[in-house]
Design a protein around this motif. Structure first.
Motif, mmCIF file in Angstrom:
data_model
loop_
_atom_site.group_PDB
_atom_site.id
_atom_site.type_symbol
_atom_site.label_atom_id
_atom_site.label_comp_id
_atom_site.label_asym_id
_atom_site.label_seq_id
_atom_site.Cartn_x
_atom_site.Cartn_y
_atom_site.Cartn_z
ATOM 1 N N ILE A 214 0.859 -1.253 0.053
ATOM 2 C CA ILE A 214 -0.021 -0.060 0.114
ATOM 3 C C ILE A 214 1.027 1.191 0.162
ATOM 4 C CG2 ILE A 214 -1.732 1.343 1.192
ATOM 5 C CD1 ILE A 214 -2.565 -1.614 -0.008
ATOM 6 N N ASP A 215 1.872 1.296 0.874
ATOM 7 C CA ASP A 215 2.963 2.492 0.777
ATOM 8 C C ASP A 215 3.570 2.697 -0.280
ATOM 9 O OD1 ASP A 215 2.259 2.742 3.480
ATOM 10 O OD2 ASP A 215 4.284 1.887 4.135
ATOM 11 N N LEU A 216 3.846 1.397 -1.100
ATOM 12 C CA LEU A 216 4.597 1.461 -2.740
ATOM 13 C C LEU A 216 3.528 2.450 -3.551
ATOM 14 C CD1 LEU A 216 6.890 1.234 -4.547
ATOM 15 C CD2 LEU A 216 5.900 -1.095 -5.052
ATOM 16 N N LEU A 217 2.312 1.828 -3.441
ATOM 17 C CA LEU A 217 1.195 2.316 -4.497
ATOM 18 C C LEU A 217 0.971 3.797 -4.064
ATOM 19 C CD1 LEU A 217 -1.379 -0.294 -4.055
ATOM 20 C CD2 LEU A 217 -0.362 0.405 -6.221
ATOM 21 N N ASP A 218 0.988 4.463 -2.809
ATOM 22 C CA ASP A 218 1.035 6.017 -2.626
ATOM 23 C C ASP A 218 2.089 6.498 -3.259
ATOM 24 O OD1 ASP A 218 -1.503 5.533 -1.354
ATOM 25 O OD2 ASP A 218 -0.385 5.458 0.624
ATOM 26 N N LEU A 219 3.346 5.903 -2.961
ATOM 27 C CA LEU A 219 4.673 6.528 -3.423
ATOM 28 C C LEU A 219 4.495 6.580 -5.152
ATOM 29 C CD1 LEU A 219 7.426 7.625 -2.938
ATOM 30 C CD2 LEU A 219 8.274 5.376 -3.006
ATOM 31 N N MET A 220 4.099 5.486 -5.392
ATOM 32 C CA MET A 220 4.283 5.534 -7.046
ATOM 33 C C MET A 220 3.305 6.432 -7.699
ATOM 34 S SD MET A 220 4.907 1.557 -7.988
ATOM 35 C CE MET A 220 4.977 1.772 -9.527
#
Length: 326
Positions: free
Chosen positions: A223-229
């Motif tokens: 989920i954190d990666l999705l927010d970052l990307m």
């Protein structure tokens, strides 16, 4: 065809998958993806070349990025148990009429380079330079916090034949998808290290690399990666997910690097250490096979993949069609 019985005493002992070399067309852009966004750690850098590892890995590298005019996959690497296994592996491939070459690799000991019967370039080694542990260097953790490389998934024009060959090398089937109309295997997941898979084969135009996967601590990292990307210019590189596979029970996300190489971010599968563990069978038309929550995969997931250097691509023998998202 039925799933073959596992070969518990293979001709040589593969410990696990080890590394992949990607050819990329813009190394700076690839660095921004793999290092700055995903959080892999640089272990060696020179003009036109980056070598990376994940946070739990002690081996020198799990991904090699080499700048080239065209993007493809140069080789898939595997670690063997001991030095005699290298000679046994060479004899095995030579006995099949497949190429056997001894090559020099930086940060790696004696290395056997060969190909499987469909042309996938494979290399085997015993020793790779060991690095200091960084798994408790929490200041280095960034991006999706990748812990280790987990598996390769390949498109295969004949999954039954691929499973038979890799089974002979000691890979054991954990789960598989069967086409009920023909009785043929549409996809299979095979392991050496005691997870659900080190390698998998999916029916399609092959051989091509479908994806390489990295294990992460929790679904929250995804989920954190999705927010970052989605806030740093990579939103169009998100292909599928997040979701939970029926097969493997893994929580997943599929993303594409700047050249289209597919990367899976992955956690929550299960142990398969017991040698007598029975494979789990799925029907190709079961909507929970792809995603436990029922959402089908996009067409790109079934049709697009990375070419292997020097391998000719063939149409699949099996023409069965999975459920595809509209």
């Amino acid at each position: 065809m039925p799933v073959p019985a596992p070969v518990l005493y293979p001709p040589f002992n593969i410990v696990r998958l080890s590394h992949v070399e990607y050819r990329v067309t813009d190394l700076d852009r690839s660095r921004a993806f793999y290092v700055d966004t995903l959080g892999l750690q640089i272990t060696h850098e020179e003009p036109g070349l980056l070598m990376l590892r994940a946070m739990e890995e002690r081996g020198h590298h799990c991904i090699i990025l080499r700048e080239a005019k065209a993007a493809d996959v140069a080789v898939l690497g595997f670690k063997l148990f001991d030095q005699p296994d290298l000679e046994r592996a060479a004899a095995f491939f030579a006995g099949k009429g497949l190429p056997v070459d001894w090559v020099e690799r930086p940060f790696q000991g004696r290395t056997l380079l060969t190909r499987d019967p469909w042309g996938i370039p494979l290399e085997f080694y015993v020793k790779m330079d060991r690095l200091e542990p960084i798994h408790q260097s929490y200041k280095l953790y960034s991006g999706v916090r990748p812990l280790r490389i987990d598996h390769f998934n390949m498109f295969a024009s004949d999954v039954d034949a691929a499973v038979a060959f890799y089974n002979e090398m000691g890979f054991r089937v954990t789960e598989y998808t069967e086409d009920a109309e023909t009785g043929r295997i549409w996809a299979a997941w095979m392991h050496r290290k005691g997870g659900v898979h080190d390698v998998a084969f999916t029916n399609g135009r092959g051989p091509r690399l479908h994806h390489s996967a990295f294990w992460v601590p929790t679904p929250l990292n995804i989920i954190d990666l999705l927010d970052l990307m989605s806030t740093t210019g990579w939103v169009d590189n998100i292909e599928r997910g997040p979701g939970r596979h029926g097969i493997s029970n893994a929580f997943f996300l599929y993303i594409r690097d700047p050249d289209g190489h597919r990367i899976e971010i992955y956690c929550s599968d299960y142990q398969t250490v017991d040698p007598d563990l029975e494979p789990i069978k799925w029907d190709l038309k079961d909507p929970q096979r792809q995603t436990l929550w029922g959402a089908p995969a996009p067409r790109s997931w079934f049709e697009e993949g990375s070419l292997f250097d020097g391998a000719d691509v063939a149409e699949p023998v099996l023409k069965a069609q999975p459920i595809v998202a509209p």
